[in-house]
Structure formats: structure tokens, C-alpha cells
Design a protein around this motif. Structure first.
Motif, PDB file in Angstrom:
ATOM      1  N   GLN A  63      36.701  25.997  -8.337  1.00  0.00           N
ATOM      2  CA  GLN A  63      37.291  24.995  -7.677  1.00  0.00           C
ATOM      3  C   GLN A  63      37.437  25.223  -6.295  1.00  0.00           C
ATOM      4  OE1 GLN A  63      38.373  22.139  -9.571  1.00  0.00           O
ATOM      5  NE2 GLN A  63      37.478  23.366 -11.043  1.00  0.00           N
ATOM      6  N   SER A  64      36.957  26.350  -5.744  1.00  0.00           N
ATOM      7  CA  SER A  64      37.085  26.697  -4.401  1.00  0.00           C
ATOM      8  C   SER A  64      35.791  26.410  -3.598  1.00  0.00           C
ATOM      9  CB  SER A  64      37.436  28.400  -4.042  1.00  0.00           C
ATOM     10  OG  SER A  64      37.071  28.464  -2.899  1.00  0.00           O
ATOM     11  N   ALA A  65      35.741  25.795  -2.508  1.00  0.00           N
ATOM     12  CA  ALA A  65      34.393  25.752  -1.730  1.00  0.00           C
ATOM     13  C   ALA A  65      34.009  26.848  -1.257  1.00  0.00           C
ATOM     14  CB  ALA A  65      35.002  24.660  -0.302  1.00  0.00           C
ATOM     15  N   LEU A  66      34.701  28.160  -1.278  1.00  0.00           N
ATOM     16  CA  LEU A  66      34.231  29.441  -0.831  1.00  0.00           C
ATOM     17  C   LEU A  66      33.370  30.042  -1.994  1.00  0.00           C
ATOM     18  CD1 LEU A  66      37.327  30.607   0.789  1.00  0.00           C
ATOM     19  CD2 LEU A  66      35.143  30.029   2.106  1.00  0.00           C
ATOM     20  N   PRO A  67      32.261  30.746  -1.716  1.00  0.00           N
ATOM     21  CA  PRO A  67      31.596  31.432  -2.721  1.00  0.00           C
ATOM     22  C   PRO A  67      32.075  32.398  -3.601  1.00  0.00           C
ATOM     23  CG  PRO A  67      30.861  32.211  -0.620  1.00  0.00           C
ATOM     24  CD  PRO A  67      31.928  31.072  -0.204  1.00  0.00           C
ATOM     25  N   HIS A  68      31.891  32.394  -4.995  1.00  0.00           N
ATOM     26  CA  HIS A  68      32.418  33.350  -5.960  1.00  0.00           C
ATOM     27  C   HIS A  68      33.760  34.061  -5.648  1.00  0.00           C
ATOM     28  CE1 HIS A  68      28.980  35.282  -3.515  1.00  0.00           C
ATOM     29  NE2 HIS A  68      30.082  35.718  -3.165  1.00  0.00           N
ATOM     30  N   MET A  69      34.592  33.366  -5.317  1.00  0.00           N
ATOM     31  CA  MET A  69      36.104  33.770  -5.202  1.00  0.00           C
ATOM     32  C   MET A  69      36.833  34.137  -6.647  1.00  0.00           C
ATOM     33  SD  MET A  69      37.332  33.298  -1.788  1.00  0.00           S
ATOM     34  CE  MET A  69      38.949  32.941  -2.047  1.00  0.00           C
ATOM     35  N   ALA A  70      37.660  34.955  -6.524  1.00  0.00           N
ATOM     36  CA  ALA A  70      38.038  35.530  -7.811  1.00  0.00           C
ATOM     37  C   ALA A  70      38.651  34.396  -8.805  1.00  0.00           C
ATOM     38  CB  ALA A  70      39.207  36.519  -7.542  1.00  0.00           C
ATOM     39  N   GLY A 241      30.776  39.461   4.224  1.00  0.00           N
ATOM     40  CA  GLY A 241      30.236  38.236   4.159  1.00  0.00           C
ATOM     41  C   GLY A 241      30.871  37.194   3.359  1.00  0.00           C
ATOM     42  N   SER A 242      30.676  37.725   2.092  1.00  0.00           N
ATOM     43  CA  SER A 242      31.545  36.786   0.898  1.00  0.00           C
ATOM     44  C   SER A 242      32.512  37.394  -0.331  1.00  0.00           C
ATOM     45  CB  SER A 242      30.486  35.641   0.450  1.00  0.00           C
ATOM     46  OG  SER A 242      29.581  36.578  -0.412  1.00  0.00           O
ATOM     47  N   GLY A 243      32.902  38.702   0.047  1.00  0.00           N
ATOM     48  CA  GLY A 243      33.494  39.733  -0.660  1.00  0.00           C
ATOM     49  C   GLY A 243      32.904  40.303  -1.897  1.00  0.00           C
ATOM     50  N   VAL A 244      31.568  40.519  -1.669  1.00  0.00           N
ATOM     51  CA  VAL A 244      30.519  41.495  -2.470  1.00  0.00           C
ATOM     52  C   VAL A 244      30.388  42.764  -2.017  1.00  0.00           C
ATOM     53  CG1 VAL A 244      28.530  41.611  -3.576  1.00  0.00           C
ATOM     54  CG2 VAL A 244      29.705  39.383  -3.550  1.00  0.00           C
TER      55      VAL A 244
END
Length: 282
Positions: A63-70, A241-244
Motif C-alpha cells: 500500500q506504500s508508495a515507497l519500495p519494499h517497506m516492512a 537508499g531503500s532500507g536494504v
């Protein structure tokens, strides 16, 4: 290296435990677009026996526009149940790069209150280099009950990070490469400003790793942080960059016995898009 089923285990350890009934292995390979690799296709072609494929982009908050959020706890539990991963299992997670995306899944399990999870040191790369067995058949999956209890202290949102910048009560440590951190290189995601969160320190995730993709140990691991000005006595928020790759720093901190750390899930994919949030360069 001392194997620790809560942080990091060796290929020797995994090979010795491969037939344990309560072991579950996850292939969490995930690659940036410029790596030109297809994680799912590589899994289908050959994986560690018994491994299930963990799709980081799908097992997320879609549902988030951000990549692969928890993901919400309920989604995590239902996906794990369907994969036959549940309470009482020892989980080992690996990726095809060595230690890259596997640390993200280690952190995600911890976020959900599951501590019996370890990253495979050196990953599939080391496993294959040692001539260990692979299979191309997916395992037969049987539902297993899974409970999750979200540990809110392990994650930070943009508001909390902005407060930390203002109060300076946490150190923010960014895992991106030095050129991206300084704003000298464009961001791989369109529409993001270049630079870093004000006051952040830069510990490139690759500096925690040896040339074979294994994690540095002892003093060498500690120096990866302290050489960049990180005070290991203070609280730390990891970012990237995106939490990885931030999770690689989190894993390193945990191995060093540093317990007071949290991951900024939105990371630069979020901070870099809002003009009202300040950015530093250089």
C-alpha cells in the motif's frame, strides 16, 4: 568464527544442519536494476536444498508508495505460514551476492519479534564456491503456525528521524556508497535529491565485508564503524537508499553486541523526495 543462530552462521554450520527437521532456509536474493540479475529465475535454476524463495518486494507493505517497506504483521504471518515457516523454526537466510539483501530479511524477522534467524555468511556465492549441493526443485510446503509481535523500537519513520536530526540524540549512519552520500553521484531512483541526512555519518556497507562476501569479524568489524566516526556507545539509526543495505549495518552492530539500534525504513527513497527536509552534501 563462532556460529550464532541469532545473527550469522557459516556454510559449514548450515551443511551440518541441512537435514534438521526444524531448520527453514530462505533465499532472499534481491538486486538493484543496474545489477541486471533476476533473483527468482536464479532461484529456480538452483538453490540450497530445501530453500524457499522470499520475495522482498511482495512480502512488503504494497500500500506504500515507497519500495519494499516492512509489511503489516498480519501479512508477514500469513506469507510465512504459507511458506511453511513458523514458530519454533530456526531460520537461515541467504542471498546470491554474499551478504546483501539477506540482512534485510534478518532485520524483518527481528522486527516481527522472531530472533531464531541467522544470515548465511558469504551466502550462495560461498556455498557454490565450496562445491556444496544445490537443487532446482521447490520444496513441498506445509502450513506452519506463525505468531508475530512487532518490535516498534527496531524501526524509525521519517518523523522520528527528523526529530533525531534536530535533537542529535541518535547517530544516523548511512550505508550508501561515499559518492552518493556526498551528493556527487545521481540517485538511482528518479526524482530524488542528492546528498544525505544532515549530521549523518557514512559507513558504506561494503566496508563491513571481506572480499569473499563474508562479514568481517572482531576488531576489523568494529573499525569499519569507528574509523568513520561512529561512537558505538551511542544509539544508532541505520539508513541507506531503500532500507536494504542499512540492515547490513544493523546486523554488524548486533554482532558487535550493540543492541540500541533501529533502521529507517523509508531511508533515502523517502527523505530525498521531500523538499521541506534538509539535505547535506560533501
Amino acid at each position: 568464527m563462532t556460529d550464532d543462530p541469532k545473527t550469522l552462521v557459516s556454510t559449514e554450520w548450515l551443511a551440518a544442519h541441512l537435514s534438521d527437521p526444524d531448520l527453514r532456509i530462505l533465499d532472499a536474493s534481491w538486486y538493484l536494476p543496474d545489477m541486471n540479475r533476476d533473483a527468482r529465475a536464479e532461484y529456480d535454476a538452483g538453490h540450497i536444498p530445501g530453500a524457499r524463495f522470499f520475495d522482498i518486494d511482495e512480502i512488503s507493505d504494497t500500500q506504500s508508495a515507497l519500495p519494499h517497506m516492512a509489511p503489516p504483521s498480519e501479512k508477514f504471518m500469513s506469507r510465512m505460514r504459507a511458506m511453511g515457516v513458523g514458530d519454533g523454526h530456526q531460520v537461515v537466510v541467504y542471498d546470491g551476492a554474499g551478504i546483501f539483501s539477506a540482512a534485510r530479511v534478518w532485520w524483518l524477522f527481528r522486527l516481527m519479534g522472531k530472533t531464531d534467524i541467522a544470515v548465511l555468511d558469504g551466502g550462495l556465492k560461498k556455498w557454490k564456491a565450496e562445491g556444496r549441493p544445490l537443487e532446482d526443485m521447490a520444496p513441498i510446503l506445509r502450513d506452519r503456525h506463525m505468531t508475530a509481535q512487532r518490535q516498534a523500537n527496531l524501526v524509525k519513520d521519517v518523523t522520528q528521524v527528523a526529530a533525531a536530526v534536530k535533537l542529535r540524540d541518535w547517530q544516523i549512519v548511512d550505508a550508501r556508497g561515499p559518492a552518493r552520500f556526498r551528493g556527487e553521484e545521481p540517485e538511482p531512483r528518479a526524482g530524488l535529491r542528492a546528498g544525505h541526512i544532515p549530521g549523518a555519518l557514512n559507513v558504506h556497507y561494503a566496508t563491513l565485508l571481506n572480499s569473499d562476501g563474508t562479514m568481517k569479524k572482531g576488531e576489523a568489524l568494529r573499525a569499519a564503524f569507528t574509523d568513520q566516526g561512529v561512537d558505538l556507545e551511542r544509539r544508532i539509526i541505520t539508513s541507506c537508499g531503500s532500507g536494504v543495505t542499512a540492515a547490513i549495518l544493523s546486523l554488524g552492530l548486533e554482532i558487535l553486541g550493540h543492541r540500541d539500534h533501529a533502521l529507517y525504513d523509508g531511508s533515502w527513497a523517502e527523505w530525498g523526495q521531500f523538499d521541506q527536509l534538509k539535505v547535506e552534501t560533501g
